[in-house]
Design a protein around this motif. Structure first.
Motif, short mmCIF file in Angstrom:
data_model
loop_
_atom_site.label_atom_id
_atom_site.label_comp_id
_atom_site.label_asym_id
_atom_site.label_seq_id
_atom_site.Cartn_x
_atom_site.Cartn_y
_atom_site.Cartn_z
N LYS A 94 0.56 -1.39 0.00
CA LYS A 94 -0.01 -0.09 0.05
C LYS A 94 0.81 1.20 0.10
N ALA A 95 2.10 1.23 -0.56
CA ALA A 95 3.11 2.37 -0.04
C ALA A 95 3.10 3.18 -1.36
N SER A 96 2.26 2.94 -2.39
CA SER A 96 1.87 3.89 -3.53
C SER A 96 1.94 5.35 -3.24
N VAL A 97 1.14 5.63 -2.46
CA VAL A 97 0.86 7.06 -1.97
C VAL A 97 1.78 7.39 -0.68
N HIS A 98 1.35 6.39 0.16
CA HIS A 98 2.11 6.84 1.52
C HIS A 98 3.14 5.95 1.92
N ARG A 99 4.00 6.32 2.81
CA ARG A 99 5.00 5.40 3.50
C ARG A 99 4.21 4.60 4.51
N VAL A 100 3.98 3.47 4.43
CA VAL A 100 3.25 2.68 5.27
C VAL A 100 4.10 1.70 5.95
N GLY A 101 3.77 1.42 7.35
CA GLY A 101 4.72 0.67 8.43
C GLY A 101 3.55 -0.20 8.71
N SER A 102 3.91 -1.26 9.35
CA SER A 102 2.97 -2.33 9.78
C SER A 102 3.19 -2.76 11.12
N ILE A 103 2.41 -2.89 12.15
CA ILE A 103 2.55 -2.87 13.42
C ILE A 103 2.27 -4.31 14.00
N GLY A 104 3.21 -5.15 14.50
CA GLY A 104 2.89 -6.45 14.87
C GLY A 104 3.13 -6.46 16.56
N PHE A 105 2.62 -7.32 17.39
CA PHE A 105 2.76 -7.31 18.67
C PHE A 105 2.07 -8.60 19.42
N TRP A 106 2.97 -8.80 20.50
CA TRP A 106 2.38 -9.95 21.49
C TRP A 106 2.72 -9.62 22.96
N LEU A 107 1.85 -10.18 23.85
CA LEU A 107 2.21 -10.08 25.16
C LEU A 107 2.22 -11.65 25.80
N GLY A 108 2.98 -11.90 26.79
CA GLY A 108 2.92 -13.19 27.48
C GLY A 108 1.55 -13.09 28.15
N ALA A 109 0.78 -14.34 28.22
CA ALA A 109 -0.54 -14.34 28.91
C ALA A 109 -0.80 -13.59 30.01
N ASP A 126 3.99 7.31 17.78
CA ASP A 126 4.20 8.96 17.80
C ASP A 126 5.58 9.05 17.22
N TRP A 127 6.46 8.05 17.52
CA TRP A 127 7.65 8.09 17.13
C TRP A 127 7.96 8.02 15.60
N ALA A 128 7.22 7.23 15.10
CA ALA A 128 7.36 6.92 13.58
C ALA A 128 6.64 8.17 12.85
N PHE A 129 5.74 8.86 13.26
CA PHE A 129 4.95 9.69 12.49
C PHE A 129 5.78 11.38 12.91
N SER A 130 6.28 11.28 13.97
CA SER A 130 6.90 12.45 14.18
C SER A 130 8.46 12.72 13.78
N THR A 131 8.89 11.55 13.43
CA THR A 131 10.11 11.51 12.67
C THR A 131 10.00 11.41 11.16
N GLY A 132 8.85 11.41 10.48
CA GLY A 132 8.50 11.09 9.18
C GLY A 132 9.02 9.75 8.53
N THR A 133 9.17 8.80 9.63
CA THR A 133 9.50 7.49 9.04
C THR A 133 8.31 6.91 8.22
N ILE A 134 7.21 7.04 8.54
CA ILE A 134 5.90 6.49 8.13
C ILE A 134 4.90 7.61 8.15
N ASP A 135 3.73 7.54 7.17
CA ASP A 135 2.68 8.42 7.22
C ASP A 135 1.30 7.78 7.68
N VAL A 136 1.46 6.42 7.36
CA VAL A 136 0.34 5.47 7.68
C VAL A 136 0.84 4.19 8.54
N LEU A 137 0.10 3.80 9.57
CA LEU A 137 0.54 2.77 10.09
C LEU A 137 -0.74 1.69 9.64
N HIS A 138 -0.23 0.37 9.36
CA HIS A 138 -1.31 -0.74 9.08
C HIS A 138 -1.12 -1.72 10.20
#
Ligand SMILES: CC(C)(COP(=O)(O)OP(=O)(O)OC[C@H]1O[C@@H](n2cnc3c(N)ncnc32)[C@H](O)[C@@H]1OP(=O)(O)O)[C@@H](O)C(=O)NCCC(=O)NCCS
Length: 201
Positions: A94-109, A126-138
């Motif tokens: 989906k990066a044709s227009v925006h710089r997109v990053g994807s978030i992934g996560f898990w916690l121990g039960a 906040d870090w990724a947007f404020s530094t211009g690393t991405i525009d959209v988080l997927h």
């Protein structure tokens, strides 16, 4: 990128280390991980070691994926993991227009249900947007993973529908998933139009 830490009064995100091997191995035995995550299954020590020795440092070095350990503020115990993927499948889809990053996560039960991932997501976004690393988080999760959907909904993601997952599942398939997006500048309050099934407690 050199690895760095992010912190708030609620959570500390810093580098996963070899000393986290046993915890990762323990938490990744959770049958929920077989169902909803792309981690190898059965998950054994060599997977935890490969994750710590290769996957995490390579991801930072190549700017492909930034991975943090989730810990208590000032704590040393690993509670879970959060990652921001910048390149590869997730970004190109989906990066044709925006710089997109994807978030992934898990916690121990034992650490779920305390809002740690919404807070960790906020720090990473906040870090990724404020530094211009991405525009959209997927964000995406396999259908039925209500805990993940609720964490995304609470973090302000806009529901984008059901689509084939962007990330490959462990068998190489791209199963249907609930998906959402958070853009730089979006407010972080829960957004309308999420389907009841994704938020059903
Ligand atoms: C998804 C996950 C990371 C959410 O993180 P979290 O910090 O627990 O998030 P929250 O505290 O906001 O809780 C989210 C929802 O989880 C559910 N939940 C609460 N306590 C829980 C517990 N002890 N165990 C499982 N789910 C729980 C609730 O539905 C909660 O929503 P609510 O607080 O509005 O009722 C966590 O449940 C998890 O690690 N799940 C297994 C791995 C996974 O599915 N990762 C996401 C892959 S896309």
């Amino acid at each position: 990128m050199r690895a760095f830490a992010l912190a708030s009064p609620v959570v500390l995100l810093n580098q996963p280390a070899a000393s986290d091997t046993d915890r990762i191995l323990e938490y990744c035995q959770d049958p929920i991980f077989e169902r909803y995550l792309t981690v190898p299954w059965p998950y054994d020590r060599k997977h935890a070691e490969g994750f710590l020795d290769e996957f995490v440092p390579d991801g930072w070095m190549t700017d492909r994926e930034y991975t943090w350990a989730v810990r208590e503020p000032g704590g040393s115990e690993l509670l879970g993991v959060i990652g921001l993927r910048l390149a590869g499948e997730s970004a190109t889809a989906k990066a044709s227009v925006h710089r997109v990053g994807s978030i992934g996560f898990w916690l121990g039960a034992p650490h779920r249900g305390r809002g740690l991932i919404p807070e960790a997501q906020r720090l990473v976004a906040d870090w990724a947007f404020s530094t211009g690393t991405i525009d959209v988080l997927h964000w995406e999760c396999l259908l039925g993973n209500v805990a993940s959907a609720r964490a995304a909904w609470k973090s302000g993601f806009r529901y984008a529908g059901v689509s084939q997952s962007v990330a490959a599942y462990r068998d190489g398939s791209y199963p249907e998933s609930w998906q959402g997006h958070l853009a730089a500048g979006d407010d972080r309050n829960p957004q309308p139009c999420w389907p009841a099934a994704a938020l059903a407690r």
